[in-house]
Design an enzyme around this catalytic site. Structure first.
Site, PDB file in Angstrom:
ATOM      1  N   TRP A 184       6.473   0.663  -1.296  1.00 25.61           N
ATOM      2  CA  TRP A 184       5.468  -0.601  -1.076  1.00 25.61           C
ATOM      3  C   TRP A 184       6.421  -2.427  -0.806  1.00 25.61           C
ATOM      4  O   TRP A 184       5.746  -2.809   0.585  1.00 25.61           O
ATOM      5  CB  TRP A 184       4.442  -0.676  -1.710  1.00 25.61           C
ATOM      6  N   ASN A 225      14.440   6.956 -15.507  1.00 23.86           N
ATOM      7  CA  ASN A 225      15.134   6.163 -14.693  1.00 23.86           C
ATOM      8  C   ASN A 225      15.807   4.588 -15.000  1.00 23.86           C
ATOM      9  O   ASN A 225      16.637   3.556 -14.192  1.00 23.86           O
ATOM     10  CB  ASN A 225      13.510   4.744 -14.700  1.00 23.86           C
ATOM     11  N   TRP A 226      17.232   5.169 -15.620  1.00 24.86           N
ATOM     12  CA  TRP A 226      17.624   4.415 -16.379  1.00 24.86           C
ATOM     13  C   TRP A 226      19.160   4.036 -15.163  1.00 24.86           C
ATOM     14  O   TRP A 226      19.790   3.211 -15.145  1.00 24.86           O
ATOM     15  CB  TRP A 226      18.256   4.622 -17.703  1.00 24.86           C
ATOM     16  N   ASP A 267       3.666   5.914  -8.746  1.00 23.92           N
ATOM     17  CA  ASP A 267       5.458   6.106  -8.081  1.00 23.92           C
ATOM     18  C   ASP A 267       4.459   4.756  -6.861  1.00 23.92           C
ATOM     19  O   ASP A 267       3.987   4.935  -6.131  1.00 23.92           O
ATOM     20  CB  ASP A 267       5.571   7.148  -7.411  1.00 23.92           C
ATOM     21  N   GLY A 268       6.151   4.028  -5.762  1.00 24.96           N
ATOM     22  CA  GLY A 268       5.751   4.162  -4.291  1.00 24.96           C
ATOM     23  C   GLY A 268       6.121   2.275  -4.576  1.00 24.96           C
ATOM     24  O   GLY A 268       5.898   1.732  -3.629  1.00 24.96           O
ATOM     25  N   ARG A 318       5.968  16.425  -7.112  1.00 19.05           N
ATOM     26  CA  ARG A 318       5.994  16.751  -7.830  1.00 19.05           C
ATOM     27  C   ARG A 318       5.965  15.839  -9.215  1.00 19.05           C
ATOM     28  O   ARG A 318       5.685  15.233  -9.178  1.00 19.05           O
ATOM     29  CB  ARG A 318       7.660  16.320  -7.546  1.00 19.05           C
ATOM     30  N   GLY A 337       9.023   0.567  -5.496  1.00 14.93           N
ATOM     31  CA  GLY A 337       9.814  -0.378  -4.246  1.00 14.93           C
ATOM     32  C   GLY A 337       9.717   0.234  -2.373  1.00 14.93           C
ATOM     33  O   GLY A 337       9.675  -0.825  -2.094  1.00 14.93           O
ATOM     34  N   SER A 390      10.887   6.289 -16.383  1.00 16.52           N
ATOM     35  CA  SER A 390      11.591   7.574 -17.531  1.00 16.52           C
ATOM     36  C   SER A 390      12.356   7.796 -18.021  1.00 16.52           C
ATOM     37  O   SER A 390      13.541   6.808 -18.031  1.00 16.52           O
ATOM     38  CB  SER A 390      11.505   8.987 -16.217  1.00 16.52           C
ATOM     39  N   HIS A 441       6.761  -3.910  -8.269  1.00 10.21           N
ATOM     40  CA  HIS A 441       6.503  -3.581  -9.651  1.00 10.21           C
ATOM     41  C   HIS A 441       5.383  -4.757 -10.133  1.00 10.21           C
ATOM     42  O   HIS A 441       4.537  -4.455 -11.128  1.00 10.21           O
ATOM     43  CB  HIS A 441       7.696  -3.261 -10.584  1.00 10.21           C
TER      44      HIS A 441
HETATM   45  C1  IPE Z   1       8.922   8.425 -11.894  1.00  9.04           C
HETATM   46  O1  IPE Z   1       9.033   8.012 -10.631  1.00  9.04           O
HETATM   47  C2  IPE Z   1       8.862   7.503 -12.949  1.00  9.04           C
HETATM   48  C3  IPE Z   1       8.141   6.578 -13.051  1.00  9.04           C
HETATM   49  C4  IPE Z   1       6.830   6.410 -11.426  1.00  9.04           C
HETATM   50  C5  IPE Z   1       7.645   5.318 -14.327  1.00  9.04           C
HETATM   51  P1  IPE Z   1      10.325   8.370 -10.038  1.00  9.04           P
HETATM   52  O2  IPE Z   1      10.505   7.186  -8.892  1.00  9.04           O
HETATM   53  O3  IPE Z   1      11.180   8.169 -10.886  1.00  9.04           O
HETATM   54  O4  IPE Z   1      10.611   9.255  -9.182  1.00  9.04           O
HETATM   55  P2  IPE Z   1      11.811  10.758  -8.508  1.00  9.04           P
HETATM   56  O5  IPE Z   1      12.944   9.823  -9.025  1.00  9.04           O
HETATM   57  O6  IPE Z   1      11.123  10.049  -6.926  1.00  9.04           O
HETATM   58  O7  IPE Z   1      11.348  11.796  -9.046  1.00  9.04           O
HETATM   59  C1  IPE Z   2       7.669   3.497  -9.697  1.00 15.71           C
HETATM   60  O1  IPE Z   2       7.912   2.942  -8.082  1.00 15.71           O
HETATM   61  C2  IPE Z   2       8.070   2.646 -10.917  1.00 15.71           C
HETATM   62  C3  IPE Z   2       8.943   3.106 -11.574  1.00 15.71           C
HETATM   63  C4  IPE Z   2       9.865   4.187 -11.428  1.00 15.71           C
HETATM   64  C5  IPE Z   2       9.711   2.435 -13.178  1.00 15.71           C
HETATM   65  P1  IPE Z   2       9.615   3.138  -7.840  1.00 15.71           P
HETATM   66  O2  IPE Z   2      10.422   1.992  -7.937  1.00 15.71           O
HETATM   67  O3  IPE Z   2      10.057   4.502  -7.932  1.00 15.71           O
HETATM   68  O4  IPE Z   2       9.321   2.892  -6.163  1.00 15.71           O
HETATM   69  P2  IPE Z   2       9.114   3.952  -4.855  1.00 15.71           P
HETATM   70  O5  IPE Z   2       9.498   5.244  -5.154  1.00 15.71           O
HETATM   71  O6  IPE Z   2      11.316   4.090  -4.984  1.00 15.71           O
HETATM   72  O7  IPE Z   2       8.670   3.596  -3.815  1.00 15.71           O
HETATM   73 MG    MG Z   3      10.314   6.661  -6.945  1.00 19.22          MG
END
Ligand code: IPE
Ligand code: IPE
Ligand code: MG
Length: 254
Positions: A35, A78-79, A30-31, A204, A33, A75, A47
């Site tokens: 970053w 994520n859709w 995660d993170g 979480r 976006g 996930s 990504h």
């Molecule tokens: C969890 O991250 C899913 C993946 C890393 C693929 P999210 O960014 O979707 O989680 P939430 O929405 O912060 O719980």
């Molecule tokens: C995790 O990074 C990758 C996916 C869920 C696909 P995020 O895209 O959730 O990045 P943040 O949490 O918004 O920084």
């Molecule tokens: Mg995220």
């Protein structure tokens, strides 16, 4: 008496004994976006850079002889993201499955994908199946990509399969136990998760491996996925090895 002798923490006896390496490491990557955005770049750049970290982590797990590494790539929730970001993620995934193939083979990784397949583009499924087929005989770390994966969805699917098996007379109602449920999960061939790492700082589980995480040790770091270094992975593993895993019982010797 010199200073060293006077400090019991320095004596060989007090060096904490490290436990075994984890058999199964699972990571919520995660993170990405945040970053990118904090550096004035579009989210998708995070990504893209995250792929380098995937390569480093799978390389490290191979070197250490870790049995399984599960990476949360997309996930089932994520859709909800903008179509443009989803299109980019699908493109990136397809590219990863093709471009990383030689490295997957060189490192003897065995690719497995968990999650729903029916919402993914055909081109992604095609490359996925090809890499799974090519790497099927590899003896190294099982690299498990969780794509369109949701823990609740997986358990619901297992419940339906159990229902079908009972209705068809393949299984008695009283034979439904934890093993029977485990056997019907995507991860039926994998050990339970020992160490779960989440980058990006959120405390979480976001619908990741709900069943398999029961007794996982957790490591959450503020570091975002694109900048997660090998040294921190090694630190998480070393910390895991110093944990007292009681599984509901008592410590040895208590
Ligand atoms: C969890 O991250 C899913 C993946 C890393 C693929 P999210 O960014 O979707 O989680 P939430 O929405 O912060 O719980
Ligand atoms: C995790 O990074 C990758 C996916 C869920 C696909 P995020 O895209 O959730 O990045 P943040 O949490 O918004 O920084
Ligand atoms: Mg995220």
């Amino acid at each position: 008496m010199n200073a060293k002798e006077s400090n019991p923490a320095d004596s060989a006896d007090s060096v904490p004994k490290l436990g075994p390496l984890p058999d199964h490491i699972a990571i919520i990557m995660d993170g990405n976006g945040r970053w990118a955005q904090s550096r004035g770049m579009p989210r998708i750049e995070g990504h893209r850079r995250g792929v380098d970290t995937v390569r480093m982590v799978s390389e490290t797990c191979t070197e250490l002889g870790i049995e399984a590494l599960t990476l949360y790539c997309l996930s089932s929730e994520n859709w909800k993201r903008p179509q443009q970001e989803l299109d980019f993620l699908m493109e990136l995934l397809e590219r990863y499955l093709v471009e990383e193939r030689p490295l997957i083979m060189e490192q003897q990784l065995r690719l497995q994908v968990i999650g729903r397949r029916d919402r993914l583009p055909d081109s992604v499924i095609k490359e996925m199946n090809e890499t799974i087929r090519l790497s099927a005989g590899n003896p190294g770390t099982k690299l498990v990509l969780a794509i369109d994966y949701g823990g609740r969805d997986e358990i619901t699917r297992a419940a339906k399969q159990l229902c079908d098996d009972v209705q068809a007379g393949r299984l008695g109602r009283d034979e439904i136990d934890e093993q029977a449920i485990n056997d019907r999960l995507y991860t039926h061939n994998l050990p339970d998760v020992d160490l779960m790492i989440r980058t990006g700082g959120e405390m979480r589980v976001s619908n990741f491996l709900l069943w398999q995480l029961s007794y996982a040790e957790l490591w959450v770091t503020e570091t975002c996925w694109p900048e997660f270094p090998r040294s921190e992975l090694e630190r998480a593993i070393e910390n895991f090895r110093s944990r007292d895993r009681r599984f509901g019982g008592l410590s040895v010797g208590q």
